[in-house]
Design a protein around this motif. Structure first.
Motif, mmCIF file in Angstrom:
data_model
loop_
_atom_site.group_PDB
_atom_site.id
_atom_site.type_symbol
_atom_site.label_atom_id
_atom_site.label_comp_id
_atom_site.label_asym_id
_atom_site.label_seq_id
_atom_site.Cartn_x
_atom_site.Cartn_y
_atom_site.Cartn_z
ATOM 1 N N MET A 1 -18.733 8.770 10.374
ATOM 2 C CA MET A 1 -17.308 9.364 10.182
ATOM 3 C C MET A 1 -16.331 8.380 9.741
ATOM 4 S SD MET A 1 -15.005 11.551 12.958
ATOM 5 C CE MET A 1 -14.598 10.237 14.324
ATOM 6 N N THR A 2 -15.360 8.986 8.873
ATOM 7 C CA THR A 2 -14.451 7.949 8.183
ATOM 8 C C THR A 2 -13.685 7.509 9.181
ATOM 9 O OG1 THR A 2 -13.355 7.478 5.979
ATOM 10 C CG2 THR A 2 -13.145 9.718 6.902
ATOM 11 N N ARG A 3 -12.805 6.423 8.686
ATOM 12 C CA ARG A 3 -11.694 5.829 9.763
ATOM 13 C C ARG A 3 -10.697 5.439 8.801
ATOM 14 N NH1 ARG A 3 -11.118 4.314 14.688
ATOM 15 N NH2 ARG A 3 -10.284 2.095 15.369
ATOM 16 N N SER A 4 -9.348 6.038 8.787
ATOM 17 C CA SER A 4 -8.458 5.871 7.838
ATOM 18 C C SER A 4 -7.287 4.797 8.712
ATOM 19 C CB SER A 4 -7.497 6.937 7.492
ATOM 20 O OG SER A 4 -8.186 7.530 6.442
ATOM 21 N N LEU A 5 -6.813 3.957 8.081
ATOM 22 C CA LEU A 5 -5.529 3.195 8.860
ATOM 23 C C LEU A 5 -4.383 3.519 7.846
ATOM 24 C CD1 LEU A 5 -4.029 1.189 10.623
ATOM 25 C CD2 LEU A 5 -5.111 -0.645 9.066
ATOM 26 N N VAL A 6 -3.523 4.348 8.581
ATOM 27 C CA VAL A 6 -2.211 4.584 7.768
ATOM 28 C C VAL A 6 -1.109 3.613 7.987
ATOM 29 C CG1 VAL A 6 -0.510 6.461 7.359
ATOM 30 C CG2 VAL A 6 -2.699 7.022 7.483
ATOM 31 N N LEU A 7 -0.431 3.037 7.217
ATOM 32 C CA LEU A 7 0.528 1.931 7.508
ATOM 33 C C LEU A 7 2.026 2.603 7.592
ATOM 34 C CD1 LEU A 7 -0.849 -1.141 5.371
ATOM 35 C CD2 LEU A 7 -0.761 -0.861 7.932
ATOM 36 N N ALA A 8 2.452 2.857 8.559
ATOM 37 C CA ALA A 8 3.808 3.602 8.526
ATOM 38 C C ALA A 8 4.970 2.858 7.781
ATOM 39 C CB ALA A 8 4.127 3.489 10.272
ATOM 40 N N GLU A 9 5.817 3.635 7.385
ATOM 41 C CA GLU A 9 6.822 2.710 6.578
ATOM 42 C C GLU A 9 7.933 2.995 7.596
ATOM 43 O OE1 GLU A 9 7.042 2.347 2.821
ATOM 44 O OE2 GLU A 9 9.005 2.673 2.458
ATOM 45 N N VAL A 10 8.753 1.812 7.885
ATOM 46 C CA VAL A 10 9.908 1.861 8.764
ATOM 47 C C VAL A 10 11.036 1.340 8.066
ATOM 48 C CG1 VAL A 10 10.910 0.779 10.802
ATOM 49 C CG2 VAL A 10 8.478 1.414 10.692
ATOM 50 N N VAL A 11 12.021 2.111 7.782
ATOM 51 C CA VAL A 11 13.292 1.679 7.008
ATOM 52 C C VAL A 11 14.585 1.579 7.801
ATOM 53 C CG1 VAL A 11 14.822 2.157 4.975
ATOM 54 C CG2 VAL A 11 12.101 2.772 5.016
ATOM 55 N N ASP A 12 15.156 0.382 7.976
ATOM 56 C CA ASP A 12 16.245 0.128 8.682
ATOM 57 C C ASP A 12 15.815 0.544 10.155
ATOM 58 O OD1 ASP A 12 17.225 -0.786 6.500
ATOM 59 O OD2 ASP A 12 18.478 0.905 6.229
ATOM 60 N N GLY A 13 14.727 0.315 10.835
ATOM 61 C CA GLY A 13 14.181 0.658 12.124
ATOM 62 C C GLY A 13 14.195 1.854 12.438
ATOM 63 N N VAL A 14 13.726 2.767 11.484
ATOM 64 C CA VAL A 14 13.692 4.189 11.500
ATOM 65 C C VAL A 14 12.370 4.527 10.622
ATOM 66 C CG1 VAL A 14 14.543 6.614 10.970
ATOM 67 C CG2 VAL A 14 16.211 4.836 11.617
ATOM 68 N N LEU A 15 11.567 5.481 11.501
ATOM 69 C CA LEU A 15 10.393 5.831 10.571
ATOM 70 C C LEU A 15 10.802 6.872 9.368
ATOM 71 C CD1 LEU A 15 7.229 5.627 11.197
ATOM 72 C CD2 LEU A 15 7.324 8.316 11.875
ATOM 73 N N ALA A 16 10.152 6.383 7.991
ATOM 74 C CA ALA A 16 10.404 7.098 7.106
ATOM 75 C C ALA A 16 9.657 8.474 6.796
ATOM 76 C CB ALA A 16 10.437 5.865 5.885
ATOM 77 N N PRO A 17 10.136 9.291 6.187
ATOM 78 C CA PRO A 17 9.402 10.601 6.028
ATOM 79 C C PRO A 17 8.102 10.530 5.363
ATOM 80 C CG PRO A 17 11.658 11.078 5.519
ATOM 81 C CD PRO A 17 11.727 9.574 5.619
ATOM 82 N N VAL A 18 8.004 9.349 4.314
ATOM 83 C CA VAL A 18 6.728 9.215 3.558
ATOM 84 C C VAL A 18 5.787 9.051 4.512
ATOM 85 C CG1 VAL A 18 7.248 6.595 3.430
ATOM 86 C CG2 VAL A 18 5.788 8.049 1.702
ATOM 87 N N THR A 19 5.767 8.637 5.724
ATOM 88 C CA THR A 19 4.868 8.439 6.681
ATOM 89 C C THR A 19 4.050 9.781 6.935
ATOM 90 O OG1 THR A 19 5.859 6.690 7.702
ATOM 91 C CG2 THR A 19 4.193 7.132 8.815
ATOM 92 N N ALA A 20 4.676 10.742 6.992
ATOM 93 C CA ALA A 20 4.114 12.016 7.412
ATOM 94 C C ALA A 20 3.171 12.319 6.154
ATOM 95 C CB ALA A 20 4.922 13.083 7.797
ATOM 96 N N GLN A 21 3.456 12.079 4.966
ATOM 97 C CA GLN A 21 2.676 12.594 3.742
ATOM 98 C C GLN A 21 1.595 11.412 3.552
ATOM 99 O OE1 GLN A 21 6.612 11.953 1.942
ATOM 100 N NE2 GLN A 21 6.464 14.087 1.026
ATOM 101 N N ALA A 22 1.859 10.340 4.156
ATOM 102 C CA ALA A 22 0.525 9.430 3.748
ATOM 103 C C ALA A 22 -0.472 9.805 4.994
ATOM 104 C CB ALA A 22 0.956 7.713 4.268
ATOM 105 N N VAL A 23 -0.016 10.282 6.039
ATOM 106 C CA VAL A 23 -0.871 10.903 7.035
ATOM 107 C C VAL A 23 -1.674 11.880 6.533
ATOM 108 C CG1 VAL A 23 -1.269 11.963 9.427
ATOM 109 C CG2 VAL A 23 0.197 9.891 9.139
ATOM 110 N N ALA A 24 -0.848 12.976 5.912
ATOM 111 C CA ALA A 24 -1.523 14.147 5.320
ATOM 112 C C ALA A 24 -2.610 13.625 4.406
ATOM 113 C CB ALA A 24 -0.373 15.009 4.480
ATOM 114 N N ALA A 25 -2.485 12.757 3.473
ATOM 115 C CA ALA A 25 -3.450 12.152 2.613
ATOM 116 C C ALA A 25 -4.796 11.702 3.219
ATOM 117 C CB ALA A 25 -2.923 10.699 1.840
ATOM 118 N N ALA A 26 -4.586 11.324 4.373
ATOM 119 C CA ALA A 26 -5.676 10.663 5.393
ATOM 120 C C ALA A 26 -6.325 11.920 5.891
ATOM 121 C CB ALA A 26 -5.153 9.651 6.490
ATOM 122 N N VAL A 27 -5.503 12.943 6.464
ATOM 123 C CA VAL A 27 -5.981 14.120 7.432
ATOM 124 C C VAL A 27 -6.847 14.890 6.042
ATOM 125 C CG1 VAL A 27 -5.503 16.416 7.713
ATOM 126 C CG2 VAL A 27 -3.936 14.386 8.434
ATOM 127 N N GLY A 28 -6.752 14.769 4.703
ATOM 128 C CA GLY A 28 -7.551 15.578 3.791
ATOM 129 C C GLY A 28 -8.921 14.779 3.719
#
Ligand code: FAD
Length: 314
Positions: free
Chosen positions: A1-28
């Protein structure tokens, strides 16, 4: 089974929305998804980072700000050593771009930027689609599946996953060497528009002709209650602040409706808006390339159209 490491993006201490899109790419890609959460106070972000599909969150507390790319690199290297992923995925942003090439160098693996699709082929190689030659060709770039490739994905190409996962959370202690990065001053783009979140964008290009005309379109946008976007020449001319620019070096947008007035459709502009749900184009040149991406098109003078709009809104 494949294993993805998604690196979250944090901007000024807040989780950036792009993180949820990077996770979606990994879900695929299927398999386990581990989210690497690097921040001064990562525990405070765990709830926001508990996204659908994420099986584990590994937090790394770091001393410096999230603008420190040397620190981000050290944390990413430690995460890869700990998680042992088949692929490392992050959103394609200025922040990830500042450390991804170095990460590829340290790991001695390939890095693919601006991927618009991602899959594993029959031999389990990682195959990323990139738009090349100014978007005229879609290239498939293949990374040897036996090594953990690094892929930066174009945010607008994936629908973000929803919050609401129930991942296991684990802290990884990483000794961060003193960074040579000094944050001198944070200069935010001027202007008060947040195009990335806009539902409808009225965007203007060089076809507006003058700064006075920009004000006319800005007024119509305000009265319609929609965001005002622009192509780069408008920003370069100083007619609108940089926050309004859509495109490769501006914002990537995905509104429900994108209205393009007097924009030719250069590939640098397309890169930022071609995933809009519905695209309406007004241009006096019927051969303008943007018509090729339009759901609705009008070969009209934009000044006539805006005059009609003004009459309707009066
Ligand atoms: P033009 O290409 O000049 O098009 C103007 C259009 O208006 C024409 O199609 C014309 O027919 C139409 N027109 C003129 N008068 C009228 C009228 N009265 N009524 C109706 N239509 C009219 N550009 C971006 O937008 N965003 C970016 O992020 C970006 N990044 C770039 C990065 C790099 C590295 C480079 C090299 C370029 C970048 N560019 C970017 C610039 C890009 O290549 C184009 O030059 C730019 O998008 C063109 O803007 P435009 O369509 O407004 O102007």
């Amino acid at each position: 089974m494949t294993r993805s490491l998604v690196l979250a993006e944090v901007v000024d201490g807040v989780l950036a929305p792009v993180t949820a899109q990077a996770v979606a790419a990994a879900v695929g890609l299927g398999g386990d998804i581990v989210l690497g959460l690097v921040a001064q106070d990562p525990e405070a972000l765990v709830l926001a980072a508990s996204l659908a599909g994420v099986t584990e969150i590994v937090t790394v507390a770091v001393p410096g700000t999230d603008r420190d790319h040397e620190q981000a690199l050290q944390a990413a290297v430690a995460l890869v050593a700990d998680v042992r992923p088949d692929q490392v995925i992050a959103g394609f942003t200025i922040r990830s771009s500042s450390y991804a090439a170095a990460l590829g160098h340290v790991l001695d693996v390939g890095v693919i930027t601006d991927a618009i699709a991602l899959r594993r082929d029959d031999s389990q190689n990682l195959v990323a689609t990139r738009s090349v030659y100014d978007g005229r060709v879609q290239a498939e770039v293949v990374l040897d599946g036996s090594r953990p490739g690094v892929v930066l994905v174009r945010p607008s190409s994936w629908e973000p996953v929803e919050p609401g996962g129930a991942p296991v959370v684990r802290a990884l202690s990483v000794e961060i060497a003193p960074s040579r990065v000094r944050s001198v001053e944070l200069v935010r783009p001027s202007g008060d528009v947040d195009l990335a979140r806009a539902d409808v964008i009225l965007s203007i290009g060089r076809g507006v002709g003058s700064q006075e005309n920009v004000a006319v379109f800005a007024d119509v946008a305000a009265r319609l209650g929609v965001a005002l976007g622009a192509s780069r020449p408008i920003v370069d001319a100083g007619w609108l602040p940089a926050a309004h620019q859509v495109g490769q070096t501006g914002s990537t947008v995905k509104p429900r409706l994108y209205l393009a007035f007097g924009i030719s459709g250069a590939l640098h502009h397309l890169a930022g808006m071609q995933n809009s749900r519905t695209i309406l184009v007004v241009n006096s040149d019927r051969n303008a390339p943007l018509f090729g991406h339009a759901d609705v098109g009008a070969v009209e003078d934009i000044h006539d159209v805006v005059e009609q709009l003004n009459l309707l809104l009066a």
